[in-house]
Scaffold this motif. Structure first.
Motif, PDB file in Angstrom:
ATOM      1  N   LYS A 101       0.826  -1.209   0.000  1.00  0.00           N
ATOM      2  CA  LYS A 101       0.000   0.000   0.000  1.00  0.00           C
ATOM      3  C   LYS A 101       0.856   1.253   0.000  1.00  0.00           C
ATOM      4  N   CYS A 102       1.828   1.327   0.910  1.00  0.00           N
ATOM      5  CA  CYS A 102       2.697   2.506   0.976  1.00  0.00           C
ATOM      6  C   CYS A 102       3.561   2.628  -0.276  1.00  0.00           C
ATOM      7  N   TRP A 103       3.952   1.483  -0.837  1.00  0.00           N
ATOM      8  CA  TRP A 103       4.761   1.522  -2.049  1.00  0.00           C
ATOM      9  C   TRP A 103       3.966   2.105  -3.218  1.00  0.00           C
ATOM     10  N   ARG A 104       2.710   1.715  -3.338  1.00  0.00           N
ATOM     11  CA  ARG A 104       1.875   2.238  -4.416  1.00  0.00           C
ATOM     12  C   ARG A 104       1.652   3.743  -4.232  1.00  0.00           C
ATOM     13  N   GLU A 105       1.405   4.157  -2.984  1.00  0.00           N
ATOM     14  CA  GLU A 105       1.211   5.586  -2.735  1.00  0.00           C
ATOM     15  C   GLU A 105       2.485   6.372  -3.038  1.00  0.00           C
ATOM     16  N   GLU A 106       3.614   5.822  -2.634  1.00  0.00           N
ATOM     17  CA  GLU A 106       4.883   6.498  -2.900  1.00  0.00           C
ATOM     18  C   GLU A 106       5.165   6.537  -4.394  1.00  0.00           C
ATOM     19  N   ASN A 107       4.856   5.448  -5.071  1.00  0.00           N
ATOM     20  CA  ASN A 107       5.085   5.386  -6.510  1.00  0.00           C
ATOM     21  C   ASN A 107       4.184   6.371  -7.252  1.00  0.00           C
ATOM     22  N   GLN A 108       2.905   6.453  -6.819  1.00  0.00           N
ATOM     23  CA  GLN A 108       1.983   7.406  -7.437  1.00  0.00           C
ATOM     24  C   GLN A 108       2.435   8.843  -7.191  1.00  0.00           C
ATOM     25  N   ARG A 109       2.939   9.088  -5.987  1.00  0.00           N
ATOM     26  CA  ARG A 109       3.414  10.431  -5.675  1.00  0.00           C
ATOM     27  C   ARG A 109       4.620  10.806  -6.551  1.00  0.00           C
ATOM     28  N   GLN A 165      -2.237  -4.623 -10.311  1.00  0.00           N
ATOM     29  CA  GLN A 165      -2.600  -4.166  -8.967  1.00  0.00           C
ATOM     30  C   GLN A 165      -3.762  -3.163  -9.015  1.00  0.00           C
ATOM     31  N   ASP A 166      -3.784  -2.321 -10.037  1.00  0.00           N
ATOM     32  CA  ASP A 166      -4.919  -1.391 -10.190  1.00  0.00           C
ATOM     33  C   ASP A 166      -6.222  -2.149 -10.429  1.00  0.00           C
ATOM     34  N   PHE A 167      -6.150  -3.195 -11.239  1.00  0.00           N
ATOM     35  CA  PHE A 167      -7.352  -3.999 -11.488  1.00  0.00           C
ATOM     36  C   PHE A 167      -7.810  -4.685 -10.199  1.00  0.00           C
ATOM     37  N   TYR A 168      -6.847  -5.250  -9.436  1.00  0.00           N
ATOM     38  CA  TYR A 168      -7.197  -5.859  -8.153  1.00  0.00           C
ATOM     39  C   TYR A 168      -7.899  -4.851  -7.236  1.00  0.00           C
ATOM     40  N   GLN A 169      -7.322  -3.652  -7.151  1.00  0.00           N
ATOM     41  CA  GLN A 169      -7.855  -2.659  -6.229  1.00  0.00           C
ATOM     42  C   GLN A 169      -9.251  -2.209  -6.633  1.00  0.00           C
ATOM     43  N   ASN A 170      -9.453  -1.941  -7.910  1.00  0.00           N
ATOM     44  CA  ASN A 170     -10.756  -1.483  -8.380  1.00  0.00           C
ATOM     45  C   ASN A 170     -11.825  -2.565  -8.199  1.00  0.00           C
ATOM     46  N   LEU A 171     -11.478  -3.800  -8.545  1.00  0.00           N
ATOM     47  CA  LEU A 171     -12.442  -4.889  -8.391  1.00  0.00           C
ATOM     48  C   LEU A 171     -12.750  -5.136  -6.914  1.00  0.00           C
ATOM     49  N   SER A 172     -11.736  -5.054  -6.067  1.00  0.00           N
ATOM     50  CA  SER A 172     -11.960  -5.258  -4.640  1.00  0.00           C
ATOM     51  C   SER A 172     -12.865  -4.180  -4.057  1.00  0.00           C
ATOM     52  N   ASP A 173     -12.683  -2.937  -4.492  1.00  0.00           N
ATOM     53  CA  ASP A 173     -13.540  -1.852  -3.996  1.00  0.00           C
ATOM     54  C   ASP A 173     -14.993  -2.085  -4.411  1.00  0.00           C
ATOM     55  N   ARG A 174     -15.205  -2.522  -5.653  1.00  0.00           N
ATOM     56  CA  ARG A 174     -16.574  -2.781  -6.102  1.00  0.00           C
ATOM     57  C   ARG A 174     -17.196  -3.952  -5.352  1.00  0.00           C
ATOM     58  N   LEU A 175     -16.392  -4.983  -5.070  1.00  0.00           N
ATOM     59  CA  LEU A 175     -16.920  -6.132  -4.346  1.00  0.00           C
ATOM     60  C   LEU A 175     -17.256  -5.775  -2.898  1.00  0.00           C
ATOM     61  N   MET A 192     -11.517 -12.701  -4.684  1.00  0.00           N
ATOM     62  CA  MET A 192     -10.248 -12.189  -5.185  1.00  0.00           C
ATOM     63  C   MET A 192      -9.224 -13.310  -5.364  1.00  0.00           C
ATOM     64  N   ASP A 193      -9.279 -14.319  -4.503  1.00  0.00           N
ATOM     65  CA  ASP A 193      -8.373 -15.462  -4.675  1.00  0.00           C
ATOM     66  C   ASP A 193      -8.655 -16.191  -5.984  1.00  0.00           C
ATOM     67  N   GLU A 194      -9.918 -16.376  -6.300  1.00  0.00           N
ATOM     68  CA  GLU A 194     -10.264 -17.039  -7.556  1.00  0.00           C
ATOM     69  C   GLU A 194      -9.929 -16.161  -8.763  1.00  0.00           C
ATOM     70  N   VAL A 195     -10.104 -14.869  -8.623  1.00  0.00           N
ATOM     71  CA  VAL A 195      -9.742 -13.955  -9.702  1.00  0.00           C
ATOM     72  C   VAL A 195      -8.245 -14.025  -9.968  1.00  0.00           C
ATOM     73  N   GLU A 196      -7.459 -14.011  -8.913  1.00  0.00           N
ATOM     74  CA  GLU A 196      -6.003 -14.108  -9.068  1.00  0.00           C
ATOM     75  C   GLU A 196      -5.602 -15.430  -9.714  1.00  0.00           C
ATOM     76  N   LYS A 197      -6.238 -16.514  -9.298  1.00  0.00           N
ATOM     77  CA  LYS A 197      -5.909 -17.824  -9.862  1.00  0.00           C
ATOM     78  C   LYS A 197      -6.222 -17.877 -11.350  1.00  0.00           C
ATOM     79  N   TYR A 198      -7.376 -17.360 -11.753  1.00  0.00           N
ATOM     80  CA  TYR A 198      -7.764 -17.379 -13.166  1.00  0.00           C
ATOM     81  C   TYR A 198      -6.832 -16.512 -14.014  1.00  0.00           C
ATOM     82  N   MET A 199      -6.591 -15.293 -13.538  1.00  0.00           N
ATOM     83  CA  MET A 199      -5.811 -14.350 -14.343  1.00  0.00           C
ATOM     84  C   MET A 199      -4.350 -14.761 -14.441  1.00  0.00           C
TER      85      MET A 199
END
Length: 532
Positions: free
Chosen positions: A35-43, A195-205, A220-227
């Protein structure tokens, strides 16, 4: 004795995110959690975008705007010149031009009527048809592996009971198909997309299931396994990274450290105990098996099983619960003995494409963070870490010397396992001594062979010199007569017979001393003359 040695110690606070958020950090993210890495990277990216925009505005103001103004003035001047030179259009000319436009518009209208429109909606298909979309990945999916097809069927079966299952499947399928066009992107950019797809899908779920985190995590575990099963070949160890180079480097490093023993790492494990040895073998098997898995969650499960076997081995050896200070050196020892294939690639793959919540908390995240620390320790291992001097460490690493075998002692030396281990060590020492003796014998044999050759050459030279110094003398024979010739021939034959008889007699009857004396030439000549 082991308690007096300085072992490997890692403060548990070093495993956490350096931002102080309480989640587990990762060496691949500079000690930050996902989480902090993504925020730092976005910044950092936002800052870079602002700097690029400011630079672009400055460039436009200095060079582009004056150039556009000049081009606009030139275009305005050229239009005025053309208007002045163009003749006036007659009313009949306007009438012809209008008729031509009407004719061309009619032709275009008829053409559009009979041609397929780009806005025509595609044929409605089943939302759960994994191969119905006419996308570039459809040809790839025809040749997909059995694992990919099996993962797709399992994903469809899992989503069927859900109300939004069709929509989730469509989104996941569309995303995996879009990743085909991004295979040339950098690994960090691919990771960011996933990671963006994971985050957006998780927020909607979370919004849909109204805070049921367990249900969201299972989806999300099944989504990760399929993808990840479908994208494994594209995103694991991509060509745009140096993961393969890092794999070779860490494998070479571990092979060079093959001499490291349990005592050097202060590992509290007694491998002489059968149950402990079995746990060690299982831990090695699990960490090696990690490379055969495709899904990040399954790779993490291998690491978790390996860690649990390590804790079990420590518990049996110490007869008490294992601590974190005992776990890390034992994990390092297991990695050194296993030398897992593509270790760095697997770590980077988990870091980039695993569900971020799994790495931030839970036992999977804890054990994975410890594995990253163990690999970092192996890369920076020195003599001080192993309670060795720099000279000893350099000699062991270069192969000039080997560490002495540990001598079993104490209560454990009376056990059958310790006795067998001691016997093995004695046998190895004996083989080493026999090897040295064999080398000395071979060296002396070669020296003896060389001396014999030199002696033979010397004897031949001396014999040759003697023969040259004393050549053999030849006697002049008397002129033969008829009777003399017969006599000589008879005498020679008799002499030969007597010599043969004497040799035979002396050979067959060595112990017989009463034989008559052998005939001589003189007595033979007398006998011949008297008979004549």
């Amino acid at each position: 004795m082991m308690s007096q040695r300085r072992g490997i110690h890692l403060d548990q606070s070093e495993l956490l995110c350096t931002k102080g958020c309480g989640f587990y950090g990762n060496t691949g993210w500079q000690g930050l959690c996902s989480k902090c890495w993504r925020e730092e990277n976005q910044r950092e990216k936002q800052k870079q975008i602002q700097e690029d925009c400011a630079l672009a505005e400055r460039f436009v103001c200095l060079s582009v705007i004056p150039k556009l103004q000049k081009e606009e003035e030139e275009a305005y001047t050229s239009r005025n010149q053309k208007a002045q030179s163009q003749p006036t259009i007659t009313p009949f000319g306007k009438f012809v031009e209008r008729k031509t436009k009407e004719k061309s518009s009619k032709v275009n209208t008829v053409t559009k009527f009979f041609s397929p429109s780009s806005k025509t909606p595609p044929k409605k298909d089943s939302p759960f048809d994994a191969h119905s979309s006419p996308s570039p990945s459809s040809s790839t999916s025809r040749h997909s592996s059995v694992d990919s097809d099996h993962a797709t069927r399992e994903f469809i079966d899992f989503l069927k009971p859900l109300k939004s299952g069709r929509e989730i499947f469509k989104q996941c399928r569309a995303f995996t198909e879009s990743m085909v066009y991004k295979r040339d992107m950098a690994a960090d950019e691919l990771s960011e997309c996933v990671q963006d797809f994971y985050q957006n899908l998780s927020d909607r779920l979370h919004t849909q299931f109204k805070g049921s985190s367990d249900h969201v995590e299972s989806v999300m575990d099944e989504v990760e396994k399929y993808m990840m099963t479908r994208l494994y070949k594209e995103v694991f160890c991509p060509e745009t990274t140096d993961d393969e180079k890092k794999d070779l480097a860490i494998q070479k490093r571990i092979r060079a450290l093959h001499w490291v023993t349990i005592e050097m790492l202060c590992v509290p494990v007694e491998e002489e105990i059968a149950e402990v040895s079995d746990s060690v073998v299982k831990a090695i098997t699990d960490v090696i098996e990690m490379d055969s898995k495709r899904v990040p969650k399954e790779k993490l499960s291998c690491i978790t099983r390996c860690s649990k076997h390590i804790f079990n081995a420590i518990k049996i050896s110490k007869k008490e619960a294992a601590s974190a200070d005992d776990f890390l050196p034992t994990l390092i020892y297991i990695v050194l003995k296993a030398n897992p294939p593509r270790l760095q690639s697997n770590i980077q793959y988990i870091t980039r494409f695993s569900n971020p919540s799994r790495l931030m908390t839970g036992e999977d995240g804890y054990y994975f963070t410890n594995l990253c620390c163990a690999v970092a320790f192996i890369e920076k291992l020195d003599g001080q870490s192993l309670n060795l001097s720099s000279e000893e460490f350099d000699h062991y690493m270069s192969g000039q010397a080997s560490p002495p075998w540990p001598q079993p002692g104490g209560a454990s030396s009376s056990s059958p396992g310790s006795a067998a281990l001691s016997q093995v060590h004695k046998g190895l020492d004996l083989l080493t001594g026999l090897g040295e003796r064999q080398e000395r014998v071979l060296e002396e044999a070669h020296q003896l062979e060389s001396d014999l050759i030199d002696w033979t050459d010397e004897v031949e030279q001396k014999v040759q010199s003697v023969l040259e110094s004393f050549p053999p003398e030849t006697e002049t024979p008397a002129p033969p007569t008829a009777s003399g010739t017969a006599v000589s021939a008879t005498a020679v034959s008799a002499t030969a017979v007597s010599a043969a008889s004497s040799t035979s007699a002396s050979t067959d009857n060595v112990e017989n001393e009463h034989l008559p004396p052998p005939l001589t030439r003189k007595s033979l000549l007398v006998d011949v003359k008297s008979s004549a």
